[in-house]
Design an enzyme around this catalytic site. Structure first.
Site, PDB file in Angstrom:
ATOM      1  N   GLY A 142      36.368 -45.969 -42.363  1.00  0.00           N
ATOM      2  CA  GLY A 142      36.125 -46.971 -43.373  1.00  0.00           C
ATOM      3  C   GLY A 142      37.407 -47.002 -44.087  1.00  0.00           C
ATOM      4  O   GLY A 142      38.119 -45.965 -44.126  1.00  0.00           O
TER       5      GLY A 142
ATOM      6  N   CYS B  36      37.194 -40.628 -37.778  1.00  0.00           N
ATOM      7  CA  CYS B  36      38.186 -40.835 -38.970  1.00  0.00           C
ATOM      8  C   CYS B  36      37.585 -40.628 -40.186  1.00  0.00           C
ATOM      9  O   CYS B  36      37.052 -39.481 -40.797  1.00  0.00           O
ATOM     10  CB  CYS B  36      38.960 -42.355 -38.961  1.00  0.00           C
ATOM     11  N   TYR B  37      37.235 -41.662 -41.136  1.00  0.00           N
ATOM     12  CA  TYR B  37      36.312 -41.432 -42.221  1.00  0.00           C
ATOM     13  C   TYR B  37      35.049 -40.794 -41.977  1.00  0.00           C
ATOM     14  O   TYR B  37      34.681 -39.693 -42.870  1.00  0.00           O
ATOM     15  CB  TYR B  37      35.878 -42.744 -42.937  1.00  0.00           C
TER      16      TYR B  37
ATOM     17  N   HIS C  49      41.168 -42.494 -34.108  1.00  0.00           N
ATOM     18  CA  HIS C  49      40.209 -43.717 -33.459  1.00  0.00           C
ATOM     19  C   HIS C  49      40.320 -43.652 -31.916  1.00  0.00           C
ATOM     20  O   HIS C  49      40.939 -44.245 -31.355  1.00  0.00           O
ATOM     21  CB  HIS C  49      40.718 -45.162 -34.145  1.00  0.00           C
TER      22      HIS C  49
ATOM     23  N   GLU D 249      38.305 -45.233 -30.124  1.00  0.00           N
ATOM     24  CA  GLU D 249      37.785 -46.736 -29.701  1.00  0.00           C
ATOM     25  C   GLU D 249      38.857 -47.576 -29.667  1.00  0.00           C
ATOM     26  O   GLU D 249      38.674 -48.666 -28.950  1.00  0.00           O
ATOM     27  CB  GLU D 249      36.719 -47.194 -30.541  1.00  0.00           C
TER      28      GLU D 249
ATOM     29  N   ASP E 172      27.995 -69.373 -25.166  1.00  0.00           N
ATOM     30  CA  ASP E 172      26.578 -68.802 -25.828  1.00  0.00           C
ATOM     31  C   ASP E 172      25.353 -70.011 -25.218  1.00  0.00           C
ATOM     32  O   ASP E 172      24.376 -69.397 -24.899  1.00  0.00           O
ATOM     33  CB  ASP E 172      26.721 -68.567 -27.129  1.00  0.00           C
TER      34      ASP E 172
ATOM     35  N   LYS F 140      29.758 -60.864 -27.112  1.00  0.00           N
ATOM     36  CA  LYS F 140      30.458 -61.955 -26.134  1.00  0.00           C
ATOM     37  C   LYS F 140      30.658 -61.540 -24.795  1.00  0.00           C
ATOM     38  O   LYS F 140      30.560 -62.274 -23.833  1.00  0.00           O
ATOM     39  CB  LYS F 140      31.919 -62.488 -26.820  1.00  0.00           C
TER      40      LYS F 140
END
Ligand code: XMP
Length: 524
Positions: free
Chosen positions: A62, A89-90, A182, A184, A240, A380
């Site tokens: 964050g 992290c945060y 992080h 990710e 989509d 997506k």
């Protein structure tokens, strides 16, 4: 489920969003491990969370400091639910702050690539499990100013960096894990290995959220929602709506009718391709509305971008309504809403209208239909995988984003059939060459723009006075920011000479080297 979205699987990992842009990325990384995940706001209470029966929690990064007053916290009763929890992290700092550790301000923050040293003194079966199989030193992506100076009570420090004494910690008994960096983001080495270890190892989840199970449960949910009813779907040619239609067709077969409005502002041969794919290959009933003339008439004499967008948007709705009116036994409208749309519209953030966006999703409320939104839970890339699995061709599944108002916002100035014709030819060359260079999937968007000005040139011995074409190619993760693509010079040269030689009415080609911000991706 009322909206036709597949019922969520039994095991759900909740990503608690602390306001950074990383929550969606974390949710995607979890799903890459075939474990379903959803995002929840940090204001969620223990009671609300418990009602969702979570399998594990991940607390995101964050933008705030946990040390400032009013910084977002987690309902402390959530920690009593006994869930396997990973703080990133945060999120890691918050675990330290709320569970008896300490977060301090250090002289130096860490931003970007940073070397982490694993605490090899901790054994691999008790604390240290998350990082146990990693090298003793590796590099990660950091972005923090504060740092944890003491881990939560009872937790062991499992890694550190030059400026972060507690870069990772674990309390195996309580199943509380934290990493200051992080995992990710792709720049963090072994990031996905840590996520895997946490989810499949420590939290004991099974990786059974697969493409097959997604399609199966979506089809079931659509059948349940639509019952014996009929549905219609507006096809834009984009990924989509195409995948939503294919899924609904799999579920209810001939009780689905698609409407394709040909605005005349599509790219070269695009309308034929949509009709071919859906009518012939997928066997879906399709109403092909040829409305180009109406759009050109409506746009005549208008060159202001917002006015053009408005005209196209309103005409689209009118034409769609007329076509749908002929299908008055339909009760359901299929829409290709994605999970990112759901998350983004749920944040309550207000942003200035830079451009009024129009797409098939912008249909008015007074259309009397219930919505079927089978992609509401999917990102997506997952939608693309579902599309391929359902047999849609690569040209549709891997199509780059295309704006609702089509070439109307890529012709700067008044839109006329002649200019559309010129732009279609030039755009087709850009796309062919990008594809030929193997860059089609790598580049986020690549297209041609036609400016309604003319410049002087010379071809043979003749003076020319014709339109310029501007090539735009950008890379972007989230469309909010974008950078112009560094295309190879040879590729630019081929595009330029082909466009000038093959497209009558063009005598100059330029390349747009503006990032977003300050530019936008489209020119209007
Ligand atoms: P901008 O030009 O705002 O575009 O940087 C961001 C992304 O949105 C696409 N775009 C649209 N998509 N309806 C859409 O569905 C629209 O009216 C529209 N206008 C822009 C654009 O192609 C880019 O991917």
């Amino acid at each position: 489920m009322a909206d036709g979205a597949a019922a969520p699987p039994e095991q759900i990992v909740y990503v608690v969003d602390f306001g950074a842009q990383y929550a969606q990325l974390i949710a995607r990384r979890v799903r890459d491990l075939n474990v379903y995940s959803e995002i929840v706001p940090h204001t969620i209470t223990a009671e609300e969370l418990a009602a969702k029966n979570p399998a594990a929690l991940i607390l995101s990064g964050g933008p705030k400091s946990v040390r400032v007053e009013g910084a977002p916290e987690l309902d402390p009763a959530i920690y009593d639910l006994g869930l396997p929890t990973l703080g990133i992290c945060y999120g890691a700092q918050l675990l330290a702050k709320q569970l008896g550790g300490e977060v301090s301000r250090f002289d130096q923050g860490e931003y970007g690539r940073t070397a982490v040293t694993r605490n090899t003194a901790v054994s691999s079966d008790s604390p240290g499990r998350l990082l146990a199989d990693l090298p003793s030193e590796y590099s990660v992506w950091m972005s923090h100013f504060d740092a944890i100076s003491a881990p939560p009570e009872g937790a062991t420090t499992t890694a550190s960096t030059a400026s972060a004494p507690v870069a990772a910690f674990e309390d195996v008994d309580r199943q509380i894990y934290g990493v200051q960096y992080h995992p990710e983001v792709v720049h963090s080495e072994h990031g996905q290995a840590i996520m895997e270890k946490f989810l499949l190892g420590e939290a004991g989840l099974s990786p059974d959220w697969t493409m097959g199970s997604i399609i199966e449960s979506a089809v079931e949910a659509i059948r349940e929602q639509v019952g014996d009813g009929r549905a219609i779907c507006g096809l834009s040619g984009g990924v989509d709506s195409a995948v939503a239609a294919a899924l609904v067709h799999k579920a209810i077969g001939p009780r689905l009718t698609c409407v394709y409005v040909d605005t005349g502002l599509m790219r070269l041969n695009e309308s034929d391709q949509v009709v071919e794919t859906f009518q012939r290959h997928q066997g879906i009933e399709l109403v092909h509305v040829r409305a180009a003339e109406r759009f050109f008439e409506g746009l005549a004499g208008t060159s202001e971008p917002e006015a053009k967008r408005k005209i196209i948007g309103e005409l689209f709705i009118r034409v769609f309504e007329e076509a749908a009116g002929g299908l008055d036994d339909a009760d359901f409208l299929v829409q290709g809403t994605l999970y990112s749309d759901v998350v983004e519209s749920g944040t309550g953030d207000t942003t200035a209208t830079i451009k009024s966006h129009h797409n098939v999703g912008g249909l008015p409320d007074d259309l009397q239909f219930d919505l079927v939104e089978p992609l509401r839970n999917l990102f997506k890339d997952e939608v693309r995988r579902v599309g391929s699995e359902l047999g849609l061709p690569d040209e549709i599944v891997w199509r780059q984003p295309f704006p609702g108002p089509g070439l109307g916002v890529r012709i700067i100035g008044e839109v006329t059939p002649d200019k559309v014709h010129i732009l279609q030819q030039a755009d087709a060359i850009v796309r062919q060459e990008i594809k030929g260079a193997g860059l089609e999937r790598e580049i986020f968007q690549s297209f041609a723009v036609l400016a309604d000005i003319r410049t002087v040139g010379v071809m043979g011995d003749e003076r020319t006075y014709a339109h310029p074409i501007i090539i735009r190619a950008v890379n972007s993760d989230d469309v909010m920011t974008a950078d112009w693509a560094r295309l190879p010079y040879d590729l630019m040269e081929t595009m330029s000479s082909r466009i000038i030689n093959e497209v009558e009415g063009v005598n100059r080609v330029a390349y747009d080297i503006t990032s977003k911000p300050p530019g936008t991706i489209e020119w209007e």
